[in-house]
Enzyme design. Structure first.
Site, PDB file in Angstrom:
ATOM      1  N   ARG A  29     -23.065  51.699 -53.205  1.00  0.00           N
ATOM      2  CA  ARG A  29     -22.051  51.759 -53.936  1.00  0.00           C
ATOM      3  C   ARG A  29     -20.526  52.258 -53.138  1.00  0.00           C
ATOM      4  O   ARG A  29     -20.591  52.484 -51.618  1.00  0.00           O
ATOM      5  CB  ARG A  29     -22.497  53.364 -54.799  1.00  0.00           C
ATOM      6  CG  ARG A  29     -22.436  54.423 -54.690  1.00  0.00           C
ATOM      7  CD  ARG A  29     -20.548  55.623 -54.484  1.00  0.00           C
ATOM      8  NE  ARG A  29     -20.859  56.400 -52.979  1.00  0.00           N
ATOM      9  CZ  ARG A  29     -20.852  56.596 -52.050  1.00  0.00           C
ATOM     10  NH1 ARG A  29     -20.446  55.310 -51.309  1.00  0.00           N
ATOM     11  NH2 ARG A  29     -20.793  57.829 -52.036  1.00  0.00           N
ATOM     12  N   GLU A  35     -13.061  60.874 -55.693  1.00  0.00           N
ATOM     13  CA  GLU A  35     -13.371  61.814 -55.096  1.00  0.00           C
ATOM     14  C   GLU A  35     -13.839  63.399 -54.753  1.00  0.00           C
ATOM     15  O   GLU A  35     -12.975  64.045 -54.928  1.00  0.00           O
ATOM     16  CB  GLU A  35     -12.497  61.006 -53.705  1.00  0.00           C
ATOM     17  CG  GLU A  35     -13.542  60.636 -52.189  1.00  0.00           C
ATOM     18  CD  GLU A  35     -14.758  59.592 -52.738  1.00  0.00           C
ATOM     19  OE1 GLU A  35     -16.255  59.802 -53.149  1.00  0.00           O
ATOM     20  OE2 GLU A  35     -14.106  58.639 -52.925  1.00  0.00           O
ATOM     21  N   HIS A  36     -15.203  63.257 -54.132  1.00  0.00           N
ATOM     22  CA  HIS A  36     -15.246  65.245 -53.943  1.00  0.00           C
ATOM     23  C   HIS A  36     -15.201  66.263 -55.252  1.00  0.00           C
ATOM     24  O   HIS A  36     -14.417  67.009 -55.201  1.00  0.00           O
ATOM     25  CB  HIS A  36     -14.337  65.918 -52.174  1.00  0.00           C
ATOM     26  CG  HIS A  36     -14.873  65.291 -52.056  1.00  0.00           C
ATOM     27  ND1 HIS A  36     -16.248  66.411 -50.771  1.00  0.00           N
ATOM     28  CD2 HIS A  36     -15.050  64.562 -50.854  1.00  0.00           C
ATOM     29  CE1 HIS A  36     -15.918  65.490 -49.833  1.00  0.00           C
ATOM     30  NE2 HIS A  36     -15.220  64.224 -49.411  1.00  0.00           N
ATOM     31  N   ASP A  38     -17.444  65.162 -57.858  1.00  0.00           N
ATOM     32  CA  ASP A  38     -18.560  65.328 -58.598  1.00  0.00           C
ATOM     33  C   ASP A  38     -19.183  67.015 -58.450  1.00  0.00           C
ATOM     34  O   ASP A  38     -20.120  66.986 -59.857  1.00  0.00           O
ATOM     35  CB  ASP A  38     -19.686  64.290 -58.199  1.00  0.00           C
ATOM     36  CG  ASP A  38     -20.504  64.126 -56.800  1.00  0.00           C
ATOM     37  OD1 ASP A  38     -19.635  64.831 -55.932  1.00  0.00           O
ATOM     38  OD2 ASP A  38     -20.613  63.290 -56.325  1.00  0.00           O
ATOM     39  N   GLY A 129     -20.251  56.178 -46.052  1.00  0.00           N
ATOM     40  CA  GLY A 129     -19.591  56.031 -46.569  1.00  0.00           C
ATOM     41  C   GLY A 129     -19.434  54.806 -47.612  1.00  0.00           C
ATOM     42  O   GLY A 129     -19.694  54.955 -49.063  1.00  0.00           O
ATOM     43  N   SER A 131     -22.776  55.014 -49.358  1.00  0.00           N
ATOM     44  CA  SER A 131     -24.707  55.014 -49.796  1.00  0.00           C
ATOM     45  C   SER A 131     -25.334  54.970 -49.642  1.00  0.00           C
ATOM     46  O   SER A 131     -26.580  54.881 -50.198  1.00  0.00           O
ATOM     47  CB  SER A 131     -24.103  55.868 -51.025  1.00  0.00           C
ATOM     48  OG  SER A 131     -24.619  56.948 -51.081  1.00  0.00           O
ATOM     49  N   ASP A 180     -23.359  59.115 -56.682  1.00  0.00           N
ATOM     50  CA  ASP A 180     -24.575  58.118 -55.757  1.00  0.00           C
ATOM     51  C   ASP A 180     -25.616  57.955 -55.970  1.00  0.00           C
ATOM     52  O   ASP A 180     -25.614  56.506 -57.011  1.00  0.00           O
ATOM     53  CB  ASP A 180     -24.459  59.223 -54.655  1.00  0.00           C
ATOM     54  CG  ASP A 180     -23.223  59.248 -53.599  1.00  0.00           C
ATOM     55  OD1 ASP A 180     -22.255  58.659 -54.290  1.00  0.00           O
ATOM     56  OD2 ASP A 180     -23.513  59.652 -52.659  1.00  0.00           O
ATOM     57  N   LYS A 224     -23.712  61.889 -42.966  1.00  0.00           N
ATOM     58  CA  LYS A 224     -23.788  63.379 -43.588  1.00  0.00           C
ATOM     59  C   LYS A 224     -24.388  63.715 -43.355  1.00  0.00           C
ATOM     60  O   LYS A 224     -24.561  65.657 -43.282  1.00  0.00           O
ATOM     61  CB  LYS A 224     -23.482  63.089 -44.857  1.00  0.00           C
ATOM     62  CG  LYS A 224     -22.761  63.024 -45.992  1.00  0.00           C
ATOM     63  CD  LYS A 224     -22.806  62.718 -47.354  1.00  0.00           C
ATOM     64  CE  LYS A 224     -24.330  62.304 -47.909  1.00  0.00           C
ATOM     65  NZ  LYS A 224     -24.049  61.793 -48.905  1.00  0.00           N
TER      66      LYS A 224
HETATM   67  C1  GLA Z   1     -20.200  62.128 -51.047  1.00  0.00           C
HETATM   68  C2  GLA Z   1     -21.660  63.095 -52.165  1.00  0.00           C
HETATM   69  C3  GLA Z   1     -21.601  62.123 -53.427  1.00  0.00           C
HETATM   70  C4  GLA Z   1     -19.839  62.599 -53.441  1.00  0.00           C
HETATM   71  C5  GLA Z   1     -18.822  62.012 -52.442  1.00  0.00           C
HETATM   72  C6  GLA Z   1     -17.276  62.024 -52.313  1.00  0.00           C
HETATM   73  O1  GLA Z   1     -21.595  60.312 -51.052  1.00  0.00           O
HETATM   74  O2  GLA Z   1     -22.935  62.459 -51.998  1.00  0.00           O
HETATM   75  O3  GLA Z   1     -22.112  62.895 -54.852  1.00  0.00           O
HETATM   76  O4  GLA Z   1     -19.557  64.440 -53.119  1.00  0.00           O
HETATM   77  O5  GLA Z   1     -19.399  62.572 -51.571  1.00  0.00           O
HETATM   78  O6  GLA Z   1     -17.199  61.956 -53.995  1.00  0.00           O
END
Ligand code: GLA
Length: 448
Positions: A29, A35-36, A38, A129, A131, A180, A224
Site C-alpha cells: 500500500r 500519517e502516524h 491511525d 514504507g 508495507s 496497513d 520497522k
Molecule cells: C506504519 C504502521 C501504520 C502507521 C504508519 C504511519 O506503516 O504500520 O500503522 O502508523 O506506519 O502512518
C-alpha cells in the site's frame, strides 16, 4: 509463465510431496495522507498498489509449519504450531507469519493446531514504507484460514480480519495502528480509501483523472522491526503520555470525569469537541514545547519512573524533555488535512489535494520528527520536477515518498528526479523501479 503459475511451481519444488496448494495474494500500500495518526484512532487515506505478496499453502499432518521463501535472501523457517508461538530473533521474516497464525489461533480459540507448508513469493520492496510486512501478515492469515477451513462469511468478515490482524501484528514488537492491514484487505481498484477506526470502516474515494501517483524510493532502508523500530514506537508511546495529560486537563476544563481510550475520542467520544476546542485543550495541556518527565509525573500524581516505565514503556527522556506540544499538534492538523483531502478528492481538486500532501510532509518532518535528510531532499526535488504534492509515505525514517504528478509531466518528472535526487544527491543511478507509477488495486484475497 504468469506470476501465479510461477508461485505454484515454486511451491511444488519446495514441497514435492504436497498436493495442490491454495494461492493467496496481498498487495502493498501507499498512504496518500494521514500519517502516524491511525494508532490514535484518527482516519487515513491510503490505497492498495499492484506490488504484492503471494503465498501458496497446503495443510500438513505434522503440526509443524514449514516456511519457504522464493527469495533466497529469506532463509527457510520451521516451527510448531500452538497456542503460544515463540517469536524468532527480532527482525526475522517468519515472525510476520507467526504473528498471523497466533492471532488467528487465539481469535478462533483453536485447540487442535494444524500443520501447514507455505511458499512465500512476491515483489514488494522491503523496508520501503509500502508495507511488505503487513502484506506478509495478511497473506499468511489468508493461507492459514484456508488450512483451518474458515472462509469469510456470516460472522467473520474482512473487517474482522483486518481488526484482529492489526492487534496480532504487535507480536513483532511494533505498536502500529490498523491502517496497513485494513487497506491491504479492503483496497479497491482505481480508488483510494478513507479508513476510519473503532469501529473499522472504509469508504472509497476517487483518484484524480489526469494525474499519476508515483512512488520514489529514497533508498534509505527503514526496517520497522530493525533500525526504525524504536524510532517508530516513540510516536505511539509519546501519544500515550499526551493522552494521559490531556485527559487530566480535560477534567479540569470541562469539569467532567472523562476517560479517553485514544486521542480520537476527543472529537468522537462523549466530549465531542470541535477542532478549535481540541486546539485550546492542547495549548492548555502543553504550554511549553517540551514536557519533562518530572513535570508530567507531577501533573499525573505519579513517580517519574512509573510514568517512564508504565506509560512510556521505558522510553528515555530526551535532553530537554519530550516534544509533546508538536507531537499533539501533528495529530490535530493531520486529522484536518485527511478530512480536507477526502473533500478535495470528491471535488476533483488535485491542486488542493497536492497542497495538503505537501503540508503533511512538513508536519511529519517538523512536528512529528519522522522524516530524514534524504526524504526531505527527495520531496524538494520532486516538487521542482512537476509534482503537485510530495510527501513521505508510511512510517518514515526512509523508504518511499508518494507524489501526485500530472500525467503529461511523468517523463519530465522521471528525468528530473533521476538527475536531481539519485545522481546529484545520492551520487548513484536509480535502482530498477526506484521511481514507480502505482495503480490502485483490489484488496487481498484467495486466488484459487
Ligand atoms: C506504519 C504502521 C501504520 C502507521 C504508519 C504511519 O506503516 O504500520 O500503522 O502508523 O506506519 O502512518
Amino acid at each position: 509463465m504468469s506470476l501465479y503459475v510461477q508461485t505454484i511451481e515454486a511451491f511444488r519444488q519446495a514441497f514435492p510431496d504436497q498436493g495442490a496448494p491454495v494461492l493467496c495474494r496481498a498487495p502493498g500500500r501507499t498512504n496518500l495522507i494521514g500519517e502516524h495518526v491511525d494508532y490514535n484512532g484518527l482516519p487515513v487515506l491510503p490505497m492498495a498498489i499492484q506490488k504484492e505478496i503471494r503465498i501458496a499453502a497446503a495443510p500438513a499432518s505434522s503440526g509443524r509449519i514449514r516456511l519457504r521463501n522464493r527469495d533466497a535472501a529469506f532463509a527457510p523457517a520451521e516451527f510448531s504450531n500452538g497456542a503460544e508461538i515463540p517469536p524468532s530473533a527480532p527482525g526475522a521474516w517468519e515472525n510476520y507469519c507467526k504473528a498471523a497464525l497466533q492471532g488467528l489461533n487465539r481469535y478462533f480459540s483453536i485447540e487442535e493446531f494444524p500443520g501447514a507448508d507455505l511458499l512465500v513469493d512476491g515483489d514488494i520492496p522491503v523496508a520501503s514504507g509500502v508495507s511488505s510486512s503487513s502484506a506478509l501478515v495478511v497473506a499468511s492469515a489468508l493461507a492459514y484460514l484456508s488450512v483451518l477451513g474458515k472462509p469469510f462469511g456470516e460472522g467473520f468478515s474482512k473487517l474482522d480480519l483486518a481488526t484482529l490482524l492489526a492487534e496480532a501484528e504487535q507480536y513483532v514488537g511494533t505498536r502500529g495502528g490498523g491502517m496497513d492491514q485494513a487497506i491491504i484487505l479492503l483496497g479497491q481498484k482505481d480508488r483510494a480509501c478513507k479508513i476510519d477506526f473503532f469501529p473499522l470502516r472504509a469508504e472509497a474515494v476517487p483518484l484524480f483523472s489526469g494525474h499519476a501517483i508515483i512512488l520514489c524510493n529514497s533508498m534509505v532502508k527503514a526496517e520497522k522491526t530493525g533500525n526504525a523500530l524504536m524510532r517508530y514506537n516513540q510516536g505511539p508511546l509519546m501519544c500515550r503520555l499526551i493522552r494521559r495529560l490531556v485527559e487530566h486537563q480535560a477534567k479540569q476544563m470541562f469539569d467532567e470525569e472523562v476517560e479517553i481510550a485514544r486521542l480520537a475520542e476527543l472529537w468522537y467520544g462523549p466530549l465531542c469537541l470541535t477542532h478549535s476546542e481540541v486546539a485550546d485543550l492542547f495549548e492548555a495541556t502543553f504550554p511549553k514545547t517540551h514536557t519533562s518527565l518530572s513535570a508530567a509525573a507531577a501533573v499525573l500524581g505519579m513517580q517519574a519512573e512509573d510514568v517512564r516505565d508504565d506509560i512510556l514503556a521505558g522510553l528515555d527522556e530526551p535532553p530537554g524533555g519530550y516534544p509533546l506540544q508538536s507531537r499533539a499538534r501533528h495529530q490535530l492538523t493531520e486529522f484536518r488535512r485527511v478530512e480536507a483531502a477526502r473533500d478535495c478528492a470528491l471535488a476533483g481538486d488535485a491542486a488542493a489535494f497536492g497542497a495538503l500532501m505537501n503540508a503533511s510532509h512538513e508536519s511529519c518532518a517538523n512536528d512529528y520528527g519522522v522524516s530524514c535528510a534524504e526524504l526531505d531532499a527527495l520531496v524538494a526535488v520532486a516538487r521542482g520536477c512537476g509534482s503537485i504534492g510530495s510527501r513521505l509515505t508510511g512510517a518514515g525514517f526512509g523508504g518511499c515518498t508518494v507524489n501526485l504528478v500530472p500525467v503529461h509531466g511523468i517523463e519530465a518528472f522521471h528525468a528530473g528526479v533521476t538527475q536531481g535526487y539519485y545522481r546529484d544527491f545520492l551520487h548513484r543511478e536509480p535502482a530498477l523501479e526506484a521511481i514507480l507509477v502505482v495503480e490502485a488495486v483490489d484488496g487481498a484475497g484467495v486466488i484459487s
